[in-house]
Design an enzyme around this catalytic site. Structure first.
Site, PDB file in Angstrom:
ATOM      1  N   GLU A   1     -31.391 -15.402 -42.234  1.00 26.69           N
ATOM      2  CA  GLU A   1     -30.220 -14.522 -42.284  1.00 26.69           C
ATOM      3  C   GLU A   1     -30.424 -13.270 -41.431  1.00 26.69           C
ATOM      4  O   GLU A   1     -29.472 -12.723 -40.883  1.00 26.69           O
ATOM      5  CB  GLU A   1     -29.907 -14.129 -43.735  1.00 26.69           C
ATOM      6  CG  GLU A   1     -29.431 -15.279 -44.602  1.00 26.69           C
ATOM      7  CD  GLU A   1     -28.037 -15.740 -44.237  1.00 26.69           C
ATOM      8  OE1 GLU A   1     -27.889 -16.361 -43.150  1.00 26.69           O
ATOM      9  OE2 GLU A   1     -27.108 -15.496 -45.011  1.00 26.69           O
TER      10      GLU A   1
ATOM     11  N   THR B   1     -18.353 -11.132 -39.815  1.00 26.30           N
ATOM     12  CA  THR B   1     -18.911 -10.456 -40.991  1.00 26.30           C
ATOM     13  C   THR B   1     -19.027  -8.957 -40.678  1.00 26.30           C
ATOM     14  O   THR B   1     -18.790  -8.111 -41.537  1.00 26.30           O
ATOM     15  CB  THR B   1     -20.283 -11.071 -41.339  1.00 26.30           C
ATOM     16  OG1 THR B   1     -20.087 -12.470 -41.534  1.00 26.30           O
ATOM     17  CG2 THR B   1     -20.873 -10.476 -42.603  1.00 26.30           C
TER      18      THR B   1
HETATM   19  N1  ATP Z   1     -27.695 -22.789 -38.043  1.00 23.23           N
HETATM   20  C1  ATP Z   1     -26.677 -21.933 -37.968  1.00 23.23           C
HETATM   21  N2  ATP Z   1     -25.538 -22.184 -38.654  1.00 23.23           N
HETATM   22  C2  ATP Z   1     -24.474 -21.337 -38.590  1.00 23.23           C
HETATM   23  N3  ATP Z   1     -24.449 -20.209 -37.856  1.00 23.23           N
HETATM   24  C3  ATP Z   1     -25.571 -19.896 -37.162  1.00 23.23           C
HETATM   25  C4  ATP Z   1     -26.725 -20.737 -37.197  1.00 23.23           C
HETATM   26  N4  ATP Z   1     -27.676 -20.151 -36.426  1.00 23.23           N
HETATM   27  C5  ATP Z   1     -27.144 -19.028 -35.923  1.00 23.23           C
HETATM   28  N5  ATP Z   1     -25.866 -18.858 -36.346  1.00 23.23           N
HETATM   29  C6  ATP Z   1     -24.946 -17.740 -36.002  1.00 23.23           C
HETATM   30  O1  ATP Z   1     -24.591 -17.050 -37.206  1.00 23.23           O
HETATM   31  C7  ATP Z   1     -23.250 -16.561 -37.137  1.00 23.23           C
HETATM   32  C8  ATP Z   1     -22.491 -17.045 -38.384  1.00 23.23           C
HETATM   33  O2  ATP Z   1     -22.927 -16.355 -39.495  1.00 23.23           O
HETATM   34  P1  ATP Z   1     -21.961 -15.404 -40.347  1.00 23.23           P
HETATM   35  O3  ATP Z   1     -22.848 -14.721 -41.313  1.00 23.23           O
HETATM   36  O4  ATP Z   1     -21.087 -14.578 -39.447  1.00 23.23           O
HETATM   37  O5  ATP Z   1     -20.961 -16.398 -41.034  1.00 23.23           O
HETATM   38  P2  ATP Z   1     -21.164 -17.308 -42.274  1.00 23.23           P
HETATM   39  O6  ATP Z   1     -22.545 -17.828 -42.192  1.00 23.23           O
HETATM   40  O7  ATP Z   1     -20.022 -18.246 -42.371  1.00 23.23           O
HETATM   41  O8  ATP Z   1     -21.200 -16.435 -43.532  1.00 23.23           O
HETATM   42  P3  ATP Z   1     -20.613 -15.365 -44.422  1.00 23.23           P
HETATM   43  O9  ATP Z   1     -20.321 -16.075 -45.677  1.00 23.23           O
HETATM   44  O10 ATP Z   1     -21.798 -14.483 -44.470  1.00 23.23           O
HETATM   45  O11 ATP Z   1     -19.449 -14.777 -43.728  1.00 23.23           O
HETATM   46  C9  ATP Z   1     -22.648 -17.138 -35.884  1.00 23.23           C
HETATM   47  O12 ATP Z   1     -22.667 -16.118 -34.897  1.00 23.23           O
HETATM   48  C10 ATP Z   1     -23.616 -18.242 -35.462  1.00 23.23           C
HETATM   49  O13 ATP Z   1     -23.698 -18.439 -34.076  1.00 23.23           O
HETATM   50  N1  HSE Z   2     -21.807 -10.985 -49.109  1.00 22.08           N
HETATM   51  C1  HSE Z   2     -21.720 -10.426 -47.777  1.00 22.08           C
HETATM   52  C2  HSE Z   2     -21.615 -11.512 -46.765  1.00 22.08           C
HETATM   53  C3  HSE Z   2     -22.848 -12.348 -46.857  1.00 22.08           C
HETATM   54  O1  HSE Z   2     -23.162 -12.840 -45.603  1.00 22.08           O
HETATM   55  C4  HSE Z   2     -20.518  -9.563 -47.626  1.00 22.08           C
HETATM   56  O2  HSE Z   2     -19.612  -9.729 -48.406  1.00 22.08           O
HETATM   57  O3  HSE Z   2     -20.492  -8.748 -46.733  1.00 22.08           O
END
Ligand code: ATP
Ligand code: HSE
Length: 272
Positions: free
Chosen positions: A99, A147
Protein backbone atom coordinates in the site's frame (compact mmCIF):
# COMPACT_ATOMS: atom_id res chain seq x y z
CA UNK A 1 -14.47 -5.32 5.61
CA UNK A 2 -13.57 -8.08 3.20
CA UNK A 3 -15.85 -8.58 0.18
CA UNK A 4 -16.60 -12.05 -1.09
CA UNK A 5 -16.41 -10.67 -4.63
CA UNK A 6 -14.99 -9.07 -6.75
CA UNK A 7 -11.51 -10.56 -6.19
CA UNK A 8 -8.03 -10.67 -7.74
CA UNK A 9 -6.34 -13.98 -8.60
CA UNK A 10 -2.55 -13.95 -8.13
CA UNK A 11 -0.27 -16.78 -9.42
CA UNK A 12 3.31 -17.08 -8.14
CA UNK A 13 6.33 -19.09 -9.33
CA UNK A 14 9.81 -18.98 -7.81
CA UNK A 15 12.32 -16.95 -9.88
CA UNK A 16 15.73 -15.29 -9.44
CA UNK A 17 14.17 -11.84 -9.66
CA UNK A 18 10.64 -10.52 -9.50
CA UNK A 19 8.73 -9.99 -12.74
CA UNK A 20 5.06 -9.08 -13.05
CA UNK A 21 2.32 -9.69 -15.61
CA UNK A 22 -1.16 -8.15 -15.31
CA UNK A 23 -4.44 -9.19 -16.97
CA UNK A 24 -8.08 -8.41 -16.20
CA UNK A 25 -10.11 -5.31 -15.30
CA UNK A 26 -8.20 -2.02 -15.57
CA UNK A 27 -4.89 -3.72 -16.46
CA UNK A 28 -3.97 -0.72 -18.66
CA UNK A 29 -3.71 1.45 -15.51
CA UNK A 30 -1.47 -0.93 -13.58
CA UNK A 31 2.35 -0.86 -13.85
CA UNK A 32 4.31 -4.10 -14.30
CA UNK A 33 7.51 -2.53 -12.94
CA UNK A 34 8.15 -4.26 -9.54
CA UNK A 35 9.12 -0.88 -8.05
CA UNK A 36 5.70 0.55 -8.90
CA UNK A 37 3.37 -2.44 -8.52
CA UNK A 38 2.27 -3.23 -4.96
CA UNK A 39 3.17 -6.92 -5.30
CA UNK A 40 6.82 -5.98 -6.01
CA UNK A 41 7.08 -4.39 -2.55
CA UNK A 42 5.46 -7.44 -0.95
CA UNK A 43 7.93 -9.81 -2.69
CA UNK A 44 10.79 -7.65 -1.48
CA UNK A 45 9.47 -7.48 2.10
CA UNK A 46 9.28 -11.31 2.20
CA UNK A 47 12.62 -11.73 0.34
CA UNK A 48 10.64 -13.93 -2.05
CA UNK A 49 11.47 -13.16 -5.71
CA UNK A 50 8.91 -14.62 -8.11
CA UNK A 51 7.22 -14.40 -11.45
CA UNK A 52 3.86 -12.97 -10.37
CA UNK A 53 0.78 -13.07 -12.61
CA UNK A 54 -2.10 -10.88 -11.44
CA UNK A 55 -5.57 -11.40 -12.89
CA UNK A 56 -7.44 -8.30 -11.74
CA UNK A 57 -11.07 -8.67 -10.71
CA UNK A 58 -11.05 -5.48 -8.63
CA UNK A 59 -10.71 -2.38 -10.82
CA UNK A 60 -8.05 0.10 -9.67
CA UNK A 61 -9.23 3.42 -8.14
CA UNK A 62 -12.59 1.85 -7.36
CA UNK A 63 -12.88 2.39 -3.60
CA UNK A 64 -12.98 -1.38 -3.32
CA UNK A 65 -9.35 -1.76 -2.26
CA UNK A 66 -7.93 -2.87 -5.59
CA UNK A 67 -4.28 -2.44 -4.64
CA UNK A 68 -4.88 -4.15 -1.27
CA UNK A 69 -6.48 -7.15 -3.00
CA UNK A 70 -3.25 -7.76 -4.95
CA UNK A 71 -1.00 -7.01 -1.95
CA UNK A 72 -2.84 -9.41 0.36
CA UNK A 73 -3.03 -12.18 -2.24
CA UNK A 74 0.68 -11.86 -3.04
CA UNK A 75 1.60 -11.88 0.67
CA UNK A 76 -0.37 -15.10 1.30
CA UNK A 77 0.89 -16.82 -1.87
CA UNK A 78 4.58 -15.91 -1.43
CA UNK A 79 4.53 -16.82 2.27
CA UNK A 80 3.33 -20.29 1.21
CA UNK A 81 5.64 -20.61 -1.81
CA UNK A 82 8.75 -19.80 0.23
CA UNK A 83 7.57 -21.50 3.47
CA UNK A 84 8.07 -18.31 5.46
CA UNK A 85 5.65 -19.54 8.15
CA UNK A 86 4.09 -16.14 8.91
CA UNK A 87 0.53 -16.04 10.32
CA UNK A 88 -2.18 -13.98 8.64
CA UNK A 89 -1.77 -11.36 11.41
CA UNK A 90 1.99 -11.24 10.77
CA UNK A 91 1.33 -10.73 7.04
CA UNK A 92 -0.66 -7.50 7.68
CA UNK A 93 2.44 -5.22 7.94
CA UNK A 94 4.02 -7.08 4.97
CA UNK A 95 1.00 -6.43 2.71
CA UNK A 96 0.79 -2.87 4.05
CA UNK A 97 4.23 -2.26 2.47
CA UNK A 98 2.46 -2.77 -0.88
CA UNK A 99 0.00 0.00 0.00
CA UNK A 100 2.94 2.33 0.68
CA UNK A 101 3.86 2.08 -3.03
CA UNK A 102 0.56 3.74 -4.03
CA UNK A 103 -0.36 5.99 -1.13
CA UNK A 104 3.06 6.91 0.24
CA UNK A 105 2.60 5.29 3.66
CA UNK A 106 1.95 1.71 4.75
CA UNK A 107 -1.65 1.46 6.01
CA UNK A 108 -3.70 -1.59 6.98
CA UNK A 109 -7.30 -0.30 6.34
CA UNK A 110 -7.77 -2.55 3.33
CA UNK A 111 -5.10 -5.25 3.62
CA UNK A 112 -6.25 -6.31 7.11
CA UNK A 113 -9.73 -7.46 5.99
CA UNK A 114 -8.31 -8.88 2.74
CA UNK A 115 -5.96 -11.08 4.83
CA UNK A 116 -8.09 -11.85 7.87
CA UNK A 117 -11.61 -11.81 6.38
CA UNK A 118 -14.71 -10.40 8.10
CA UNK A 119 -15.03 -6.89 9.51
CA UNK A 120 -11.81 -5.39 10.85
CA UNK A 121 -10.90 -2.25 12.75
CA UNK A 122 -7.34 -1.09 12.03
CA UNK A 123 -5.83 1.45 14.44
CA UNK A 124 -2.25 2.44 15.25
CA UNK A 125 -2.36 -0.15 18.05
CA UNK A 126 -3.27 -3.10 15.84
CA UNK A 127 -6.19 -4.86 14.19
CA UNK A 128 -9.41 -6.20 15.76
CA UNK A 129 -11.53 -8.67 13.79
CA UNK A 130 -15.22 -9.65 13.83
CA UNK A 131 -16.42 -12.71 11.93
CA UNK A 132 -19.27 -10.76 10.30
CA UNK A 133 -21.64 -12.01 7.62
CA UNK A 134 -23.76 -9.32 5.97
CA UNK A 135 -25.30 -9.24 2.45
CA UNK A 136 -24.06 -6.33 0.32
CA UNK A 137 -24.30 -4.71 -3.09
CA UNK A 138 -21.19 -2.89 -4.33
CA UNK A 139 -22.01 -0.69 -7.33
CA UNK A 140 -18.99 0.55 -9.30
CA UNK A 141 -19.64 3.42 -11.75
CA UNK A 142 -17.32 4.11 -14.67
CA UNK A 143 -16.03 7.26 -13.02
CA UNK A 144 -12.46 7.80 -11.87
CA UNK A 145 -12.00 9.25 -8.38
CA UNK A 146 -8.42 9.32 -7.18
CA UNK A 147 -7.90 8.46 -3.51
CA UNK A 148 -5.75 11.60 -3.34
CA UNK A 149 -8.68 13.87 -4.42
CA UNK A 150 -11.11 11.99 -2.19
CA UNK A 151 -8.81 12.70 0.76
CA UNK A 152 -8.36 16.35 -0.19
CA UNK A 153 -12.12 17.08 0.11
CA UNK A 154 -12.42 15.65 3.64
CA UNK A 155 -12.97 18.59 6.04
CA UNK A 156 -10.18 19.17 8.56
CA UNK A 157 -12.67 20.30 11.22
CA UNK A 158 -16.06 19.00 12.36
CA UNK A 159 -18.64 20.35 14.80
CA UNK A 160 -19.13 18.52 18.07
CA UNK A 161 -22.75 17.75 16.99
CA UNK A 162 -21.54 16.02 13.82
CA UNK A 163 -18.84 14.17 15.80
CA UNK A 164 -21.38 12.92 18.36
CA UNK A 165 -23.72 11.77 15.59
CA UNK A 166 -21.00 10.05 13.55
CA UNK A 167 -19.15 8.35 16.41
CA UNK A 168 -22.49 7.06 17.74
CA UNK A 169 -23.30 5.65 14.30
CA UNK A 170 -19.83 4.08 13.99
CA UNK A 171 -20.37 2.31 17.32
CA UNK A 172 -23.80 1.15 16.09
CA UNK A 173 -22.17 -0.21 12.93
CA UNK A 174 -19.62 -2.21 14.95
CA UNK A 175 -22.37 -3.71 17.13
CA UNK A 176 -24.36 -4.54 13.97
CA UNK A 177 -21.35 -6.40 12.54
CA UNK A 178 -21.01 -8.44 15.76
CA UNK A 179 -24.71 -9.29 15.69
CA UNK A 180 -24.77 -9.90 11.90
CA UNK A 181 -27.67 -7.44 11.78
CA UNK A 182 -28.09 -5.56 8.45
CA UNK A 183 -30.45 -2.97 10.02
CA UNK A 184 -27.91 -1.90 12.66
CA UNK A 185 -25.07 -1.90 10.13
CA UNK A 186 -27.20 0.19 7.75
CA UNK A 187 -28.09 2.68 10.50
CA UNK A 188 -24.40 2.87 11.38
CA UNK A 189 -23.47 4.00 7.86
CA UNK A 190 -24.93 7.49 8.42
CA UNK A 191 -21.71 9.50 8.65
CA UNK A 192 -22.06 13.31 8.58
CA UNK A 193 -18.41 14.26 8.18
CA UNK A 194 -16.57 12.40 5.40
CA UNK A 195 -19.30 10.90 3.20
CA UNK A 196 -21.17 14.17 2.36
CA UNK A 197 -17.90 15.69 1.07
CA UNK A 198 -16.94 12.62 -0.97
CA UNK A 199 -20.44 12.13 -2.36
CA UNK A 200 -19.98 15.35 -4.37
CA UNK A 201 -17.25 13.60 -6.43
CA UNK A 202 -19.65 10.84 -7.54
CA UNK A 203 -22.12 11.82 -10.28
CA UNK A 204 -25.58 10.51 -9.38
CA UNK A 205 -24.67 9.48 -5.80
CA UNK A 206 -27.77 10.99 -4.14
CA UNK A 207 -30.19 9.44 -6.67
CA UNK A 208 -28.47 6.06 -6.43
CA UNK A 209 -28.66 6.18 -2.63
CA UNK A 210 -32.38 7.08 -2.68
CA UNK A 211 -33.13 4.34 -5.23
CA UNK A 212 -31.30 1.71 -3.15
CA UNK A 213 -33.15 2.72 0.03
CA UNK A 214 -36.51 2.60 -1.80
CA UNK A 215 -35.63 -0.88 -3.08
CA UNK A 216 -35.08 -2.12 0.48
CA UNK A 217 -31.45 -1.28 1.38
CA UNK A 218 -30.91 -0.77 5.11
CA UNK A 219 -28.04 1.66 4.56
CA UNK A 220 -25.99 3.15 1.72
CA UNK A 221 -22.62 4.88 1.70
CA UNK A 222 -19.51 5.60 -0.34
CA UNK A 223 -17.16 2.60 -0.32
CA UNK A 224 -13.65 3.57 0.77
CA UNK A 225 -12.53 6.67 -1.08
CA UNK A 226 -15.15 6.09 -3.83
CA UNK A 227 -16.52 6.03 -6.48
CA UNK A 228 -18.14 2.66 -5.56
CA UNK A 229 -21.41 2.96 -3.67
CA UNK A 230 -22.10 0.25 -1.10
CA UNK A 231 -25.53 -0.93 0.11
CA UNK A 232 -26.27 -3.18 3.05
CA UNK A 233 -29.47 -5.21 2.77
CA UNK A 234 -31.19 -8.48 3.56
CA UNK A 235 -30.25 -11.28 1.12
CA UNK A 236 -33.83 -11.41 -0.21
CA UNK A 237 -33.62 -7.71 -1.34
CA UNK A 238 -30.15 -7.89 -2.90
CA UNK A 239 -31.18 -8.39 -6.54
CA UNK A 240 -33.77 -5.59 -6.34
CA UNK A 241 -31.30 -3.21 -4.69
CA UNK A 242 -28.62 -3.98 -7.32
CA UNK A 243 -31.12 -3.34 -10.15
CA UNK A 244 -32.29 -0.04 -8.61
CA UNK A 245 -28.72 1.23 -8.18
CA UNK A 246 -27.80 0.38 -11.78
CA UNK A 247 -30.95 2.02 -13.10
CA UNK A 248 -30.33 5.20 -11.10
CA UNK A 249 -26.75 5.47 -12.42
CA UNK A 250 -28.07 4.82 -15.93
CA UNK A 251 -30.61 7.65 -15.57
CA UNK A 252 -27.72 10.05 -14.88
CA UNK A 253 -25.90 8.64 -17.95
CA UNK A 254 -23.26 6.87 -15.92
CA UNK A 255 -22.40 3.27 -16.89
CA UNK A 256 -21.93 1.03 -13.86
CA UNK A 257 -21.63 -2.59 -12.77
CA UNK A 258 -23.10 -4.08 -9.62
CA UNK A 259 -21.61 -6.89 -7.53
CA UNK A 260 -24.11 -8.84 -5.45
CA UNK A 261 -21.82 -9.84 -2.64
CA UNK A 262 -21.38 -10.27 1.13
CA UNK A 263 -18.70 -9.95 3.78
CA UNK A 264 -15.95 -12.36 2.67
CA UNK A 265 -13.47 -14.70 4.33
CA UNK A 266 -10.32 -13.04 2.93
CA UNK A 267 -7.53 -14.42 0.71
CA UNK A 268 -7.67 -18.13 -0.14
CA UNK A 269 -4.93 -20.43 -1.46
CA UNK A 270 -5.58 -22.51 -4.57
CA UNK A 271 -3.00 -25.10 -5.62
CA UNK A 272 -2.88 -25.36 -9.38
N1 ATP B 1 -1.47 -4.74 -8.25
C1 ATP B 1 -2.10 -3.57 -8.30
N2 ATP B 1 -3.46 -3.55 -8.32
C2 ATP B 1 -4.14 -2.37 -8.39
N3 ATP B 1 -3.56 -1.16 -8.44
C3 ATP B 1 -2.20 -1.12 -8.40
C4 ATP B 1 -1.43 -2.32 -8.32
N4 ATP B 1 -0.12 -1.96 -8.28
C5 ATP B 1 -0.08 -0.62 -8.36
N5 ATP B 1 -1.32 -0.09 -8.44
C6 ATP B 1 -1.69 1.35 -8.54
O1 ATP B 1 -2.48 1.70 -7.40
C7 ATP B 1 -3.46 2.68 -7.75
C8 ATP B 1 -4.84 2.18 -7.29
O2 ATP B 1 -4.93 2.24 -5.92
P1 ATP B 1 -5.99 3.18 -5.17
O3 ATP B 1 -5.63 3.10 -3.74
O4 ATP B 1 -6.08 4.53 -5.83
O5 ATP B 1 -7.37 2.51 -5.49
P2 ATP B 1 -8.04 1.26 -4.86
O6 ATP B 1 -6.95 0.28 -4.63
O7 ATP B 1 -9.21 0.88 -5.67
O8 ATP B 1 -8.50 1.59 -3.44
P3 ATP B 1 -9.24 2.47 -2.46
O9 ATP B 1 -10.28 1.58 -1.92
O10 ATP B 1 -8.12 2.73 -1.54
O11 ATP B 1 -9.73 3.66 -3.18
C9 ATP B 1 -3.41 2.83 -9.25
O12 ATP B 1 -2.68 4.01 -9.53
C10 ATP B 1 -2.60 1.62 -9.72
O13 ATP B 1 -1.85 1.86 -10.88
N1 HSE C 1 -9.87 4.26 3.78
C1 HSE C 1 -9.13 5.20 2.96
C2 HSE C 1 -8.90 4.63 1.61
C3 HSE C 1 -8.09 3.39 1.76
O1 HSE C 1 -7.26 3.24 0.66
C4 HSE C 1 -9.88 6.47 2.78
O2 HSE C 1 -11.07 6.45 2.97
O3 HSE C 1 -9.27 7.47 2.45
Amino acid sequence: MALDRPADVVHVEKADRTTIEVTGVGRQYIPTDPDRNVVGAVAEALDAPAHIRIDKGVRPSSGLGSSAASSAAAAVALNELYDRGLSREELVPVAAEGEAVVSGEPHADNVAPALLGGFTVATDDGVTTVDADIPLVACLPEIAVSTRDARRVVPSRASIEDMVHTVGRAATLAVGMCRRDPELVGAGMDDRIVTPARAELITGYHDVREAALEAGAEGVTVSGAGPSVLSVCHASDRTRVAGAMLEAFDETDVAARAYKTRVGRGAEIFDI
